[in-house]
Design a protein around this motif. Structure first.
Motif, PDB file in Angstrom:
ATOM      1  N   ASN B   9       0.878  -1.161   0.000  1.00  0.00           N
ATOM      2  CA  ASN B   9       0.000   0.000   0.000  1.00  0.00           C
ATOM      3  C   ASN B   9       0.920   1.216   0.000  1.00  0.00           C
ATOM      4  O   ASN B   9       1.778   1.331   0.894  1.00  0.00           O
ATOM      5  CB  ASN B   9      -0.908   0.003   1.232  1.00  0.00           C
ATOM      6  CG  ASN B   9      -1.978   1.086   1.173  1.00  0.00           C
ATOM      7  OD1 ASN B   9      -1.802   2.105   0.500  1.00  0.00           O
ATOM      8  ND2 ASN B   9      -3.072   0.881   1.875  1.00  0.00           N
ATOM      9  N   GLN B  10       0.750   2.091  -0.978  1.00  0.00           N
ATOM     10  CA  GLN B  10       1.688   3.229  -1.081  1.00  0.00           C
ATOM     11  C   GLN B  10       1.467   4.256   0.034  1.00  0.00           C
ATOM     12  O   GLN B  10       2.349   5.079   0.292  1.00  0.00           O
ATOM     13  CB  GLN B  10       1.578   3.893  -2.467  1.00  0.00           C
ATOM     14  CG  GLN B  10       0.351   4.746  -2.722  1.00  0.00           C
ATOM     15  CD  GLN B  10      -0.856   3.943  -3.096  1.00  0.00           C
ATOM     16  OE1 GLN B  10      -0.920   2.735  -2.864  1.00  0.00           O
ATOM     17  NE2 GLN B  10      -1.852   4.594  -3.677  1.00  0.00           N
ATOM     18  N   LYS B  11       0.305   4.178   0.713  1.00  0.00           N
ATOM     19  CA  LYS B  11       0.106   5.089   1.854  1.00  0.00           C
ATOM     20  C   LYS B  11       1.049   4.640   2.957  1.00  0.00           C
ATOM     21  O   LYS B  11       1.200   3.443   3.220  1.00  0.00           O
ATOM     22  CB  LYS B  11      -1.348   5.018   2.331  1.00  0.00           C
ATOM     23  CG  LYS B  11      -1.664   5.867   3.563  1.00  0.00           C
ATOM     24  CD  LYS B  11      -1.675   7.357   3.280  1.00  0.00           C
ATOM     25  CE  LYS B  11      -1.905   8.188   4.537  1.00  0.00           C
ATOM     26  NZ  LYS B  11      -0.688   8.435   5.342  1.00  0.00           N
ATOM     27  N   GLY B  12       1.680   5.644   3.586  1.00  0.00           N
ATOM     28  CA  GLY B  12       2.660   5.296   4.595  1.00  0.00           C
ATOM     29  C   GLY B  12       2.055   4.975   5.946  1.00  0.00           C
ATOM     30  O   GLY B  12       0.982   5.478   6.273  1.00  0.00           O
ATOM     31  N   GLY B  13       2.736   4.130   6.707  1.00  0.00           N
ATOM     32  CA  GLY B  13       2.394   3.872   8.097  1.00  0.00           C
ATOM     33  C   GLY B  13       1.069   3.177   8.321  1.00  0.00           C
ATOM     34  O   GLY B  13       0.439   3.397   9.348  1.00  0.00           O
ATOM     35  N   VAL B  14       0.636   2.313   7.394  1.00  0.00           N
ATOM     36  CA  VAL B  14      -0.684   1.679   7.502  1.00  0.00           C
ATOM     37  C   VAL B  14      -0.605   0.295   8.144  1.00  0.00           C
ATOM     38  O   VAL B  14      -1.635  -0.339   8.370  1.00  0.00           O
ATOM     39  CB  VAL B  14      -1.394   1.592   6.136  1.00  0.00           C
ATOM     40  CG1 VAL B  14      -1.652   2.986   5.583  1.00  0.00           C
ATOM     41  CG2 VAL B  14      -0.600   0.732   5.160  1.00  0.00           C
ATOM     42  N   GLY B  15       0.625  -0.212   8.395  1.00  0.00           N
ATOM     43  CA  GLY B  15       0.780  -1.509   9.033  1.00  0.00           C
ATOM     44  C   GLY B  15       1.286  -2.590   8.086  1.00  0.00           C
ATOM     45  O   GLY B  15       1.063  -3.775   8.329  1.00  0.00           O
ATOM     46  N   SER B 153      -7.531   2.333   9.352  1.00  0.00           N
ATOM     47  CA  SER B 153      -8.908   2.814   9.523  1.00  0.00           C
ATOM     48  C   SER B 153      -8.925   4.325   9.691  1.00  0.00           C
ATOM     49  O   SER B 153      -9.358   4.847  10.717  1.00  0.00           O
ATOM     50  CB  SER B 153      -9.531   2.125  10.742  1.00  0.00           C
ATOM     51  OG  SER B 153      -9.329   0.748  10.672  1.00  0.00           O
ATOM     52  N   GLU B 154      -8.415   5.018   8.674  1.00  0.00           N
ATOM     53  CA  GLU B 154      -8.304   6.484   8.737  1.00  0.00           C
ATOM     54  C   GLU B 154      -8.725   7.076   7.392  1.00  0.00           C
ATOM     55  O   GLU B 154      -8.669   6.421   6.365  1.00  0.00           O
ATOM     56  CB  GLU B 154      -6.842   6.886   8.996  1.00  0.00           C
ATOM     57  CG  GLU B 154      -6.273   6.328  10.276  1.00  0.00           C
ATOM     58  CD  GLU B 154      -6.212   7.347  11.395  1.00  0.00           C
ATOM     59  OE1 GLU B 154      -6.722   8.456  11.198  1.00  0.00           O
ATOM     60  OE2 GLU B 154      -5.659   7.021  12.449  1.00  0.00           O
ATOM     61  N   PHE B 155      -9.053   8.357   7.393  1.00  0.00           N
ATOM     62  CA  PHE B 155      -9.601   9.007   6.204  1.00  0.00           C
ATOM     63  C   PHE B 155      -8.642   8.966   5.006  1.00  0.00           C
ATOM     64  O   PHE B 155      -8.993   8.534   3.927  1.00  0.00           O
ATOM     65  CB  PHE B 155      -9.960  10.457   6.524  1.00  0.00           C
ATOM     66  CG  PHE B 155     -10.405  11.235   5.342  1.00  0.00           C
ATOM     67  CD1 PHE B 155      -9.591  12.216   4.780  1.00  0.00           C
ATOM     68  CD2 PHE B 155     -11.626  10.965   4.749  1.00  0.00           C
ATOM     69  CE1 PHE B 155      -9.995  12.908   3.657  1.00  0.00           C
ATOM     70  CE2 PHE B 155     -12.042  11.659   3.626  1.00  0.00           C
ATOM     71  CZ  PHE B 155     -11.225  12.631   3.085  1.00  0.00           C
ATOM     72  N   PHE B 156      -7.375   9.374   5.206  1.00  0.00           N
ATOM     73  CA  PHE B 156      -6.440   9.436   4.086  1.00  0.00           C
ATOM     74  C   PHE B 156      -6.183   8.063   3.478  1.00  0.00           C
ATOM     75  O   PHE B 156      -5.812   7.940   2.325  1.00  0.00           O
ATOM     76  CB  PHE B 156      -5.096  10.042   4.522  1.00  0.00           C
ATOM     77  CG  PHE B 156      -5.102  11.523   4.701  1.00  0.00           C
ATOM     78  CD1 PHE B 156      -4.464  12.112   5.788  1.00  0.00           C
ATOM     79  CD2 PHE B 156      -5.723  12.354   3.773  1.00  0.00           C
ATOM     80  CE1 PHE B 156      -4.457  13.494   5.952  1.00  0.00           C
ATOM     81  CE2 PHE B 156      -5.715  13.737   3.925  1.00  0.00           C
ATOM     82  CZ  PHE B 156      -5.083  14.307   5.023  1.00  0.00           C
TER      83      PHE B 156
END
Ligand SMILES: Nc1ncnc2c1ncn2[C@@H]1O[C@H](COP(=O)(O)OP(=O)(O)OP(=O)(O)O)[C@@H](O)[C@H]1O
Ligand SMILES: Nc1ncnc2c1ncn2[C@@H]1O[C@H](COP(=O)(O)OP(=O)(O)OP(=O)(O)O)[C@@H](O)[C@H]1O
Ligand SMILES: [Mg+2]
Ligand SMILES: [Mg+2]
Lengths: 259, 259
Positions: B9-15, B153-156
């Motif tokens: 997942n390119q979003k950072g810090g998601v686990g 489980s966050e908006f971004f």
């Protein structure tokens, strides 16, 4: 001339975008004129300030490619004194497209350090960086006067710091001799959590004054605000998140004035 | 032949790293033989399993560069049935170095899909990806049979999902026609937080069965475990984090068996 600050850390999810939006809003509330540059292909800073995808006509990609001027790319946000140049996923092809351009590290600097910029009247330009040390983050470090590093109060977050500092040293030696570290700000801090206390001790012991006195607490209002397309200062002005970013703005102002 | 799964997942810090380590450990606990590939220049999965920097002699970078064989790069971890190929920051230059290599997207696939691999006896190979859709993540998607997507489980976090799915479609059309999405797993879930409930509703509504039934709760033991260089199943076997990853392993086993 505006103070240009890159908000960077290659570790993901540490609060770069949240800091860019809310520190920007807190500086704007105190009367500074602030421009945000969304340099992340995810475009989270643009979304968090209500710039819908179809409103992103002139973007940071176009700016770097030289297709638009800074003036053409700047959009007003819903917050007084706070403007933004929005981003789209086009930015993610910058790595490949700029390979053969020998000046590829200086493209953003050429735009933001141009003489015309001082006529626009900004006091601060904050650049939200992607979670990597790629050509986009290097562009931000070459363009900036200083670097603000959000440090999540977690174990993995400390590990990447030495690599980030090495990259800053590299950029200082090759492209931007004046680049300095404005400061390190602890984010998502939870006083009840041992790990937060440990990370704070480690950071203050190893980096002393580089670490801001202000600490950003974990505060659910900060993660809710972007879904309402406003900074936390607008969404819930009395929240712990709002007062923390106001304190950070005040501390930053004091540091920038003393330089 | 092992099931090869990219955790991306390119979003950072998601686990991503937390899921790679702890899902790997839960599968190993149930008797599967698991190999982790640390494909992130940050090397968090390697650190989280106690592989010190000076022990990272043969790394994922060397593997992709063809300087070592898979067998030479594999190290045992402190956990039974769990091995790893560690990463160093050398990986971050892969983007630039591989530019002229026309087979640059297939390098990891050539290693992991080689006939010899089945003689090593692994049931699962999990690949921990960096927070970006760069050549490293593309290598993982081309090498893998399926993709497991941690969704914070966050908006971004929801915003980046469509871009990720577009990239998967691209990879499927150009390089790996069999690539499928194994599933989306909600992470850092907090039942008391409206945002978590909202993200879950959105995800299950839009992606139906793709979303695992198992949800990973926010649990401080998960963020403490890496500082002891062990998975949470070793650090605190009775914690909510441990039981969640055991449930995820069970659900994954059931899904993989049905294919
Ligand atoms: N102090 C805080 N308290 C609670 N939640 C926070 C806080 N700061 C950030 N968040 C939330 O944590 C998540 C990660 O923050 P953010 O997206 O700002 O990090 P980032 O470093 O910009 O991530 P990326 O590496 O993907 O660019 C977001 O969902 C955000 O809303
Ligand atoms: N369920 C959870 N509960 C509490 N903390 C968690 C949970 N999952 C992950 N964390 C913590 O959140 C932080 C981010 O997680 P992690 O590093 O695994 O994300 P990532 O997606 O791999 O980040 P990156 O994008 O930098 O690779 C880490 O400090 C981790 O310990
Ligand atoms: Mg961000
Ligand atoms: Mg990771």
């Amino acid at each position: 001339d505006p103070a240009i600050i890159a908000i960077a850390n290659q570790k993901g999810g540490v609060g770069k975008t949240t800091t860019t939006i809310n520190l920007g809003a807190a500086l704007a509330e105190k009367g500074s004129r602030v421009l945000l540059i969304d340099l992340d292909p995810q475009g989270n800073a643009s979304t968090g300030l209500g710039i819908d995808q179809e409103m992103r006509k002139a973007t940071t990609y176009d700016l770097i490619a030289g297709d638009v001027t800074l003036k053409q790319a700047i959009q007003q946000t819903s917050v007084n004194n706070l403007s933004i140049v929005p981003a789209t996923t086009d930015l993610s092809s910058a790595d490949l497209e700029l390979i053969d351009n020998t000046k590829r590290s200086f493209l953003l600097r050429d735009v933001l350090r141009d003489d015309d910029v001082s006529t626009l009247g900004f006091d601060y330009i904050l650049i939200d960086c992607p979670p990597s040390l790629n050509i986009l983050t290097v562009n931000a470090m070459v363009a900036a006067h200083s670097l603000l590093v959000p440090l999540q109060s977690e174990f993995f977050a400390l590990e990447g710091l030495s690599q980030l500092i090495l990259t800053v040293r590299d950029v200082r030696q090759t492209a931007n001799p004046d680049l300095r570290i404005e400061g390190i700000v602890l984010t998502m801090y939870d006083r009840r959590n041992n790990l937060s206390l440990q990370v704070e001790d480690d950071a203050r012991e190893n980096m002393g004054d580089m670490v801001f006195t202000t600490v950003i607490p974990r505060n659910v209002r900060l993660s809710e605000a972007p879904s309402f397309a406003v900074p936390v200062l607008t969404y819930d002005s009395g929240s712990k998140g709002s007062s923390a970013y106001r304190a950070l703005a005040k501390e930053l102002n004091a540091r920038t004035k003393n330089k």
